[in-house]
Design a protein around this motif. Structure first.
Motif, PDB file in Angstrom:
ATOM      1  N   UNK A  56     -44.230   5.108  -5.805  1.00  0.00           N
ATOM      2  CA  UNK A  56     -45.616   3.804  -5.928  1.00  0.00           C
ATOM      3  C   UNK A  56     -44.950   3.079  -4.361  1.00  0.00           C
ATOM      4  N   UNK A  57     -45.468   2.663  -3.327  1.00  0.00           N
ATOM      5  CA  UNK A  57     -45.174   1.725  -2.474  1.00  0.00           C
ATOM      6  C   UNK A  57     -46.471   0.657  -3.021  1.00  0.00           C
ATOM      7  N   UNK A  58     -46.078  -0.506  -2.952  1.00  0.00           N
ATOM      8  CA  UNK A  58     -46.602  -1.876  -2.684  1.00  0.00           C
ATOM      9  C   UNK A  58     -45.702  -2.766  -1.463  1.00  0.00           C
ATOM     10  N   UNK A  59     -46.398  -4.602  -1.490  1.00  0.00           N
ATOM     11  CA  UNK A  59     -45.587  -4.870  -0.752  1.00  0.00           C
ATOM     12  C   UNK A  59     -44.498  -5.362  -0.213  1.00  0.00           C
ATOM     13  N   UNK A  65     -53.557  -6.503  -5.494  1.00  0.00           N
ATOM     14  CA  UNK A  65     -54.354  -5.359  -5.186  1.00  0.00           C
ATOM     15  C   UNK A  65     -54.479  -4.217  -4.829  1.00  0.00           C
ATOM     16  N   UNK A  66     -53.569  -3.922  -4.511  1.00  0.00           N
ATOM     17  CA  UNK A  66     -53.205  -2.910  -3.645  1.00  0.00           C
ATOM     18  C   UNK A  66     -52.072  -1.600  -3.889  1.00  0.00           C
ATOM     19  N   UNK A  67     -51.524  -0.421  -3.855  1.00  0.00           N
ATOM     20  CA  UNK A  67     -50.644   1.044  -4.318  1.00  0.00           C
ATOM     21  C   UNK A  67     -51.078   1.426  -3.292  1.00  0.00           C
ATOM     22  N   UNK A  68     -50.107   2.094  -2.797  1.00  0.00           N
ATOM     23  CA  UNK A  68     -50.051   3.868  -2.179  1.00  0.00           C
ATOM     24  C   UNK A  68     -49.816   4.667  -3.004  1.00  0.00           C
TER      25      UNK A  68
END
Ligand SMILES: Cc1cc2nc3c(=O)[nH]c(=O)nc-3n(C[C@H](O)[C@H](O)[C@H](O)COP(=O)(O)O)c2cc1C
Length: 189
Positions: A15-18, A52-55
């Motif tokens: 999981x990549x977040x900022x 509010x995002x994740x890849x």
């Protein structure tokens, strides 16, 4: 039910977040949107609540599961994916909007909504290798072991390390060395 890269059950992704990467399981149950259960205190949960995002990144290198469970991603190991970020070395990724829908004492439950198409960068055939799977399994146990030092977990990790020694390739052996180090095991364990 038509599913893409995320299959029913739990798919372990990076999981990549900022500015951050960590191995996390995406939970997919029939008739429900994909979800995460995030233990409080990680950078991942902090970023998801903030941004509010994740890849979800798919990789064929076992070592990165052990590495990002314990170490931060270097800036060059991440790259832009539209308004989000992904692993530079991802074989594929899916961008998601992520929102916390429930909170317990120790966890956040996060609903995921696709924010774009799945992107396949290097199509390939998934090899079946017990050493690779043992790295992922040992990494999960190790993230808990470093907190609890439970003998039961130590035994599971040692079992996985033996499997990695027998069935793993070069990257799996490197991951085993990393895990032995963070767990404080000696070379012979
Ligand atoms: C294969 C694997 C799956 C994991 N799945 C989860 C998960 O679903 N939820 C969670 O909170 N932690 C999970 N972890 C543990 C986190 O990766 C670990 O706590 C990590 O240190 C968090 O990093 P961060 O602080 O950079 O977010 C998992 C670890 C591994 C190795």
């Amino acid at each position: 039910m038509e599913l893409g890269l995320v299959s029913e059950g739990i798919t372990e992704v990076i999981a990549v977040t900022k500015d951050n990467a960590a191995p996390i399981g995406i939970i997919q149950r029939e008739g429900q949107c994909p979800k995460l259960i995030l233990f409080k205190g990680s950078k991942t949960e902090e970023n998801i609540r903030k941004y509010g995002w994740v890849t979800a990144n798919f990789v064929s290198d076992a070592y990165v599961y052990a590495k990002y469970a314990f170490y931060d991603a270097a800036p060059e190991e991440l790259t832009k994916a539209g308004a989000f970020q992904r692993l530079s070395a991802a074989d594929a990724y899916i961008p998601y909007h992520a929102s916390v829908v429930h909170e317990t004492e120790n966890t956040y439950l996060v609903d995921l909504t696709p924010a774009g198409e799945e992107v396949i960068i290097s199509p390939g055939v998934r090899r079946v290798n017990r050493g690779f799977d043992a790295v992922v399994d040992a990494s999960v146990h190790a993230t808990r072991y470093v907190r609890t030092h439970s003998e039961e977990l130590a035994e599971r990790i040692r079992y996985d390390l033996a499997l990695i020694r027998k069935c793993g390739g070069c990257r799996e052996q490197e991951a085993a060395e990393l895990l032995r180090g963070v767990c404080g095991f000696t070379d012979t364990e």
